[in-house]
Design a protein around this motif. Structure first.
Motif, PDB file in Angstrom:
ATOM      1  N   TYR A  69       0.617  -1.280  -0.317  1.00  0.00           N
ATOM      2  CA  TYR A  69       0.508   0.112  -0.079  1.00  0.00           C
ATOM      3  C   TYR A  69       0.870   1.070  -0.265  1.00  0.00           C
ATOM      4  CZ  TYR A  69      -4.501  -2.395   0.949  1.00  0.00           C
ATOM      5  OH  TYR A  69      -5.349  -3.387   0.226  1.00  0.00           O
ATOM      6  N   LEU A  70       1.529   1.497   1.036  1.00  0.00           N
ATOM      7  CA  LEU A  70       2.382   2.390   1.177  1.00  0.00           C
ATOM      8  C   LEU A  70       3.421   2.710  -0.294  1.00  0.00           C
ATOM      9  CD1 LEU A  70       4.327   4.517   2.074  1.00  0.00           C
ATOM     10  CD2 LEU A  70       5.496   3.209   3.462  1.00  0.00           C
ATOM     11  N   GLN A  71       3.999   1.853  -0.799  1.00  0.00           N
ATOM     12  CA  GLN A  71       4.775   1.799  -2.368  1.00  0.00           C
ATOM     13  C   GLN A  71       3.569   2.715  -3.462  1.00  0.00           C
ATOM     14  OE1 GLN A  71       7.886   0.641  -3.401  1.00  0.00           O
ATOM     15  NE2 GLN A  71       7.332   1.646  -5.819  1.00  0.00           N
ATOM     16  N   GLU A  72       2.212   1.365  -3.420  1.00  0.00           N
ATOM     17  CA  GLU A  72       1.304   2.438  -4.749  1.00  0.00           C
ATOM     18  C   GLU A  72       1.027   3.891  -4.287  1.00  0.00           C
ATOM     19  OE1 GLU A  72      -3.253   1.325  -5.461  1.00  0.00           O
ATOM     20  OE2 GLU A  72      -2.573   0.547  -4.579  1.00  0.00           O
ATOM     21  N   ALA A  78       3.800  10.389  -6.886  1.00  0.00           N
ATOM     22  CA  ALA A  78       4.957  10.970  -8.018  1.00  0.00           C
ATOM     23  C   ALA A  78       4.221  11.214  -9.641  1.00  0.00           C
ATOM     24  CB  ALA A  78       5.845   9.824  -8.744  1.00  0.00           C
ATOM     25  N   GLN A  79       2.986  10.328  -9.489  1.00  0.00           N
ATOM     26  CA  GLN A  79       2.524  10.428 -11.103  1.00  0.00           C
ATOM     27  C   GLN A  79       1.413  12.126 -10.677  1.00  0.00           C
ATOM     28  OE1 GLN A  79      -0.235   7.562 -11.270  1.00  0.00           O
ATOM     29  NE2 GLN A  79       1.213   5.984 -12.015  1.00  0.00           N
ATOM     30  N   GLU A  81       2.456  14.736  -9.165  1.00  0.00           N
ATOM     31  CA  GLU A  81       3.149  16.272  -8.542  1.00  0.00           C
ATOM     32  C   GLU A  81       3.778  16.150  -9.766  1.00  0.00           C
ATOM     33  OE1 GLU A  81       6.228  14.252  -5.559  1.00  0.00           O
ATOM     34  OE2 GLU A  81       4.900  15.125  -4.073  1.00  0.00           O
ATOM     35  N   GLU A  82       4.225  15.315 -11.163  1.00  0.00           N
ATOM     36  CA  GLU A  82       4.467  14.951 -12.130  1.00  0.00           C
ATOM     37  C   GLU A  82       3.280  15.636 -13.176  1.00  0.00           C
ATOM     38  OE1 GLU A  82       6.053  12.595 -16.239  1.00  0.00           O
ATOM     39  OE2 GLU A  82       5.754  11.288 -13.958  1.00  0.00           O
ATOM     40  N   VAL A  83       1.841  15.093 -13.231  1.00  0.00           N
ATOM     41  CA  VAL A  83       1.037  15.970 -13.927  1.00  0.00           C
ATOM     42  C   VAL A  83       0.568  17.498 -13.551  1.00  0.00           C
ATOM     43  CG1 VAL A  83      -0.927  15.934 -14.445  1.00  0.00           C
ATOM     44  CG2 VAL A  83      -0.013  14.200 -14.282  1.00  0.00           C
ATOM     45  N   TRP A  84       0.922  17.642 -12.054  1.00  0.00           N
ATOM     46  CA  TRP A  84       0.567  18.890 -11.717  1.00  0.00           C
ATOM     47  C   TRP A  84       1.512  19.933 -11.991  1.00  0.00           C
ATOM     48  CZ3 TRP A  84      -2.448  21.682  -9.961  1.00  0.00           C
ATOM     49  CH2 TRP A  84      -2.248  23.573  -9.657  1.00  0.00           C
ATOM     50  N   GLU A  85       3.151  19.226 -12.792  1.00  0.00           N
ATOM     51  CA  GLU A  85       4.166  20.385 -12.633  1.00  0.00           C
ATOM     52  C   GLU A  85       4.190  20.122 -14.554  1.00  0.00           C
ATOM     53  OE1 GLU A  85       6.426  21.896 -11.107  1.00  0.00           O
ATOM     54  OE2 GLU A  85       5.384  21.161  -9.529  1.00  0.00           O
TER      55      GLU A  85
END
Length: 96
Positions: A69-72, A78-79, A81-85
């Motif tokens: 669950y932590l990994q997911e 991260a996904q 944050e990337e979309v936001w940036e």
């Protein structure tokens, strides 16, 4: 699901929200039948509930660890944050 199928103790699902629970009470209110679910304490129209047996269908559950669950969670974060940036110019313009 017919009114006859909903009885106290039956496990049902409300497909609009995915809420699942055991029926603790069935009442007629303003000419419609409602079932109270133990999971929320809320009433749902009986004609909008489906049997949890039908809802489960071919769903298989696999055991997942806390690390899974932590990994997911980290991957999704991260996904996002990337979309936001990349996907926004960070402006707050409104339409109209």
């Amino acid at each position: 699901m017919s009114t006859d199928d909903v009885a106290v103790g039956a496990i049902v699902r409300y497909p609009r929200t995915g809420t699942t629970g055991r029926v603790v009470r069935v009442e007629e209110i303003d000419g419609r039948n409602y079932a109270e679910l133990d999971s929320t304490g809320l009433y749902y129209r009986v004609d909008e509930l489906i049997s949890a047996d039908r809802a489960a269908g071919n769903v298989e559950r696999k055991e997942r660890s806390l690390e899974d669950y932590l990994q997911e969670h980290q991957e999704l974060k991260a996904q996002l944050e990337e979309v936001w940036e990349k996907g926004t110019d960070r402006s707050c313009e409104g339409g109209g």
